[in-house]
Design an enzyme around this catalytic site. Structure first.
Site, PDB file in Angstrom:
ATOM      1  N   GLY A  10      -3.620 -10.996 -10.186  1.00  0.00           N
ATOM      2  CA  GLY A  10      -3.975  -9.615 -10.500  1.00  0.00           C
ATOM      3  C   GLY A  10      -3.256  -8.671  -9.562  1.00  0.00           C
ATOM      4  N   CYS A  11      -3.835  -7.520  -9.335  1.00  0.00           N
ATOM      5  CA  CYS A  11      -3.246  -6.530  -8.429  1.00  0.00           C
ATOM      6  C   CYS A  11      -3.007  -7.166  -7.067  1.00  0.00           C
ATOM      7  CB  CYS A  11      -4.181  -5.327  -8.296  1.00  0.00           C
ATOM      8  SG  CYS A  11      -3.642  -4.126  -7.065  1.00  0.00           S
ATOM      9  N   PHE A  12      -1.815  -7.021  -6.547  1.00  0.00           N
ATOM     10  CA  PHE A  12      -1.464  -7.736  -5.322  1.00  0.00           C
ATOM     11  C   PHE A  12      -2.068  -7.169  -4.047  1.00  0.00           C
ATOM     12  CE2 PHE A  12       3.081  -5.941  -6.239  1.00  0.00           C
ATOM     13  CZ  PHE A  12       2.713  -4.640  -5.948  1.00  0.00           C
ATOM     14  N   TRP A  13      -2.608  -5.969  -4.052  1.00  0.00           N
ATOM     15  CA  TRP A  13      -3.132  -5.354  -2.832  1.00  0.00           C
ATOM     16  C   TRP A  13      -4.280  -6.160  -2.228  1.00  0.00           C
ATOM     17  CZ3 TRP A  13      -3.746   0.107  -5.320  1.00  0.00           C
ATOM     18  CH2 TRP A  13      -2.472   0.692  -5.494  1.00  0.00           C
TER      19      TRP A  13
END
Length: 163
Positions: A10-13
């Protein structure tokens, strides 16, 4: 000798933030992998035309942390039964994928995925792809350690405080 592991969840953050807390992880870098375009930008990847996933490349010391342990963090950080999405984030760049760097990583990842599938944790099947590592393209500087730069440890905290 240090090794690399690459995960798309998913979102890498938030994924990067989770790996940065693991003892034995010496470096993390967010970026793009698994697509056709050379040197893609965030905007390119969000166009859904490049085939890249948002990933975290983890550099680690295998004498301090095992690949199995890194996989446990990966499985725990996202829902591996969702195809091309994680929560509100929808698109092929958010797919669940493990890019393996050698045969040993492939074997460990396949076993780990099978064990998770048989664990009864999920009602739906695991859709995580396990693929050979490809060219990793670092994301833009503003994406690196994004949450850390903002004093956050998880995406939900950042979202809740920005609402």
């Amino acid at each position: 000798m240090e090794k690399k592991a690459t995960f798309g969840a998913g979102c890498f953050w938030g994924v990067e933030a989770a790996f940065r807390q693991i003892e034995g992880v010496t470096k993390t870098e967010v970026g793009y992998e698994g697509g056709q375009l050379e040197n893609p930008t965030y905007e390119d990847v969000c166009s859904h035309k490049t085939g890249h996933a948002e990933v975290v490349e983890v550099t680690y010391d295998p004498e301090q942390v095992s690949y199995d342990e890194l996989l446990r963090v990966f499985w725990g950080k996202h829902d591996s039964t969702q195809l091309n999405r994680q929560g509100w984030d929808i698109g092929d760049q958010y797919r669940s994928v493990v890019f393996v760097h050698d045969d040993e990583q492939r074997d460990v990842a396949e076993r780990s995925k099978a064990d998770l599938g048989e664990s009864g944790r999920y009602r739906k099947p695991i859709v995580t792809a396990i693929e050979p590592a490809q060219t990793f393209y670092p994301a833009e500087d503003y994406h690196q350690q994004y949450l850390e730069k903002r004093g956050r440890s998880a995406c939900t905290t950042a979202l809740a405080q920005s609402a």
